[in-house]
Design an enzyme around this catalytic site. Structure first.
Site, short mmCIF file in Angstrom:
data_model
loop_
_atom_site.label_atom_id
_atom_site.label_comp_id
_atom_site.label_asym_id
_atom_site.label_seq_id
_atom_site.Cartn_x
_atom_site.Cartn_y
_atom_site.Cartn_z
N TRP A 61 -35.23 14.09 13.78
CA TRP A 61 -35.20 12.64 14.02
C TRP A 61 -33.76 12.23 14.32
O TRP A 61 -33.23 12.69 15.35
CB TRP A 61 -35.93 11.86 12.94
CG TRP A 61 -35.45 11.98 11.52
CD1 TRP A 61 -34.77 11.04 10.82
CD2 TRP A 61 -35.66 13.09 10.62
NE1 TRP A 61 -34.54 11.49 9.54
CE2 TRP A 61 -35.07 12.73 9.40
CE3 TRP A 61 -36.25 14.33 10.74
CZ2 TRP A 61 -35.05 13.58 8.29
CZ3 TRP A 61 -36.25 15.18 9.64
CH2 TRP A 61 -35.66 14.80 8.43
N ASP A 62 -33.07 11.40 13.54
CA ASP A 62 -31.73 10.93 13.93
C ASP A 62 -30.91 12.07 14.53
O ASP A 62 -30.74 13.12 13.88
CB ASP A 62 -30.96 10.42 12.71
CG ASP A 62 -31.47 9.10 12.19
OD1 ASP A 62 -32.68 8.88 12.21
OD2 ASP A 62 -30.64 8.29 11.72
N SER A 140 -27.88 10.72 8.03
CA SER A 140 -27.17 10.52 9.31
C SER A 140 -25.66 10.39 9.24
O SER A 140 -25.10 9.98 8.22
CB SER A 140 -27.70 9.24 9.93
OG SER A 140 -28.54 9.51 10.97
N ARG A 214 -24.73 4.00 4.17
CA ARG A 214 -24.80 5.32 4.80
C ARG A 214 -24.44 5.27 6.28
O ARG A 214 -24.03 4.25 6.79
CB ARG A 214 -26.21 5.88 4.63
CG ARG A 214 -27.33 4.98 5.07
CD ARG A 214 -28.66 5.65 4.73
NE ARG A 214 -29.77 5.02 5.38
CZ ARG A 214 -30.68 4.27 4.77
NH1 ARG A 214 -30.58 4.05 3.47
NH2 ARG A 214 -31.68 3.75 5.45
N ASP A 215 -24.60 6.41 6.93
CA ASP A 215 -24.45 6.57 8.38
C ASP A 215 -23.02 6.34 8.88
O ASP A 215 -22.78 5.51 9.78
CB ASP A 215 -25.41 5.64 9.15
CG ASP A 215 -26.87 5.82 8.76
OD1 ASP A 215 -27.17 6.76 8.00
OD2 ASP A 215 -27.71 5.01 9.20
N GLU A 303 -28.90 -0.28 10.65
CA GLU A 303 -28.58 1.12 10.40
C GLU A 303 -27.76 1.73 11.54
O GLU A 303 -27.77 1.25 12.66
CB GLU A 303 -29.88 1.91 10.27
CG GLU A 303 -30.86 1.29 9.29
CD GLU A 303 -32.00 2.24 8.97
OE1 GLU A 303 -31.87 2.96 7.97
OE2 GLU A 303 -33.00 2.25 9.70
#
Ligand code: FRU
Length: 445
Positions: A61-62, A140, A214-215, A303
């Site tokens: 996915w990501d 991510s 996050r990310d 996100e």
């Protein structure tokens, strides 16, 4: 070193410690009222139920291309490189894949792909050694060539899965290698934490049990030559106790009444500045700064934020969900964006007036997610679920699970408006520069 030059060094250090002052920009309820699903200029193409899968062994996915600190996609020794969040397929029967796909976040690891042409991809396997894992899952981030080096690579990512619910942006470093047969990585044996949610600039677990942090997406700011990182956060404060006032509402129509549930939307696009010697590969110390954009009263998640620098404008993109809108605000899963004429600290206004840049079509509301817009306007995303023609998009009986990359599309960024203009192959990557031709520092001191 003589006294004068050491004093100059001290003064320079003092200048660097002064953080820029700015106010967070807002994505308001009035902006979100302008969101239109299925506008052809801001809607992802319908994806064929019979889409090709990149692999039978892993679901991904990501994802993101190997890039430099200026957000340019780069090749290494002629190879295209992608990282992805991944899980190994345990059971290949359809029923099981449903469970495997929907529980994937609890087993996610970072792997990589390489390709000679940017279309056909070979899975390279796991990027990190198990000694690098601070917590059980890897979420991510971004894979970046280190400035001034031949082949040092830094994976900024999110370390997740601690019993206390914390997720922590972290970095793990190694080297990239390639020959005529393919690409491989070495190192990636230890991780360093970057920073944690402090409850002052960004919500932490004690304020908001659903907080996001996050990310990490680092970049060199063209405005001051310093290293910053974007990340996903939430507005600090106790969940559900925010007041949604006129600033959050914006220019709403007469008689507009804010829904009681709106206050549960508290997304924030976070930014921090690196204050350790990053030019020597030290990413251990960062200073949290106020959010660039907040979505208080509108949406609870922004996100994977990232930048495109183009025509003197700063484009800030982020992904968000239909399900994380709050109150009466609504919109599709997809990528949203903001633009600033004055550099990274804003002020920002929503692209296309509403903020929506590319949403899923209403016939396939969960077709794609985790869009990443690169410096040339190419947009990657992964396929989540595609319903059979005319069938219920919510029912596992009638949808096909993706776990692979969607067709790459291209946006024209025209001032404060964006237009979908091109649809390319599934998982296609276009590079902008060949590393290490671009390894020179581009840092203003
Ligand atoms: C976006 C996202 C990221 C997170 C990852 C977990 O798709 O929610 O914010 O790092 O997915 O799978």
């Amino acid at each position: 070193m003589n006294a004068i030059s050491s004093r100059i060094l001290e003064q320079n250090a003092a200048v660097r410690r002064v953080l820029p002052k700015y106010r967070s920009s807002r994505w308001t309820i009035a902006d979100a009222l302008k969101v239109r699903t299925d506008d052809p200029t801001t809607t992802m193409p319908v994806i064929d139920y019979n889409f090709p899968a990149m692999s039978n062994d892993v679901m991904i996915w990501d994802s993101g291309t190997l890039r430099d600190m200026h957000m340019r996609t780069v090749t290494y020794k002629g190879w295209f490189v992608l990282w992805s969040l991944a899980v190994d397929k345990i059971d290949k029967t359809n029923a099981k894949i449903y469970d495997e796909w929907h529980s994937r976040n609890d087993r996610a690891y970072i792997g990589y792909w390489y390709s000679a042409d940017g279309v056909e991809w070979t899975w390279g396997g796991r990027l990190f050694q198990t000694s690098a894992d601070l917590r059980p899952w890897e979420w991510s981030g971004s894979l970046v060539m280190r400035e001034g080096t031949e082949n040092t690579v830094d994976m900024f990512y999110t370390s997740v899965g601690a019993p206390d619910g914390n997720s922590v942006p972290a970095v793990c470093s190694g080297t990239i290698h390639a020959d005529e047969k393919g690409v491989w990585f070495e190192g990636f044996s230890a991780s360093t934490e970057m920073f944690k949610a402090d409850g002052v600039h960004y919500a932490n677990a004690s304020e908001d049990a659903y907080f996001d942090f996050r990310d990490p997406q680092p970049f060199i700011n063209p405005g001051d030559g310093e290293l910053y990182t974007l990340f996903e956060g939430n507005v600090p404060g106790m969940r559900g106790q925010f007041v949604v006032g006129s600033d959050e509402m914006g220019h709403v129509p007469p008689g507009y009444v804010v829904d009681a549930g709106a206050k549960y939307g508290a997304a924030a696009i976070g930014i921090a500045r690196c204050v350790s010697n990053w030019r020597k590969g030290n990413y251990s110390r960062w200073e949290l700064m106020p959010a660039l954009v907040t979505a208080l009263g509108v949406n609870d998640q922004t996100e994977r934020p990232h930048f495109v620098f183009k025509d003197g404008l700063t484009y800030l993109f982020t992904i968000s969900h239909h399900s994380t809108y709050t109150g009466k605000s609504t919109g599709p899963d997809g990528v949203y964006g903001f633009v600033s004429e004055k550099g990274i600290f804003g002020p920002y206004k929503p692209l296309n007036s509403s903020g929506l840049v590319l949403g899923n079509p209403s016939s396939q509301p969960y077709s794609t997610y985790s869009h990443f817009v690169d410096a040339q306007g190419y947009v990657q995303s992964f396929i989540d679920t595609i319903p059979a023609a005319g069938q219920d998009a919510e029912s596992p009986e009638t949808y096909r699970i993706g776990g692979t990359l969607a067709p790459t599309v291209r946006l024209v960024l025209d001032g404060d408006r964006t237009f979908l203009t091109e649809v390319h192959d599934y998982a296609q990557v276009f590079a902008q520069a060949a590393w290490p031709a671009s390894l020179a520092y581009d840092v203003r001191t």
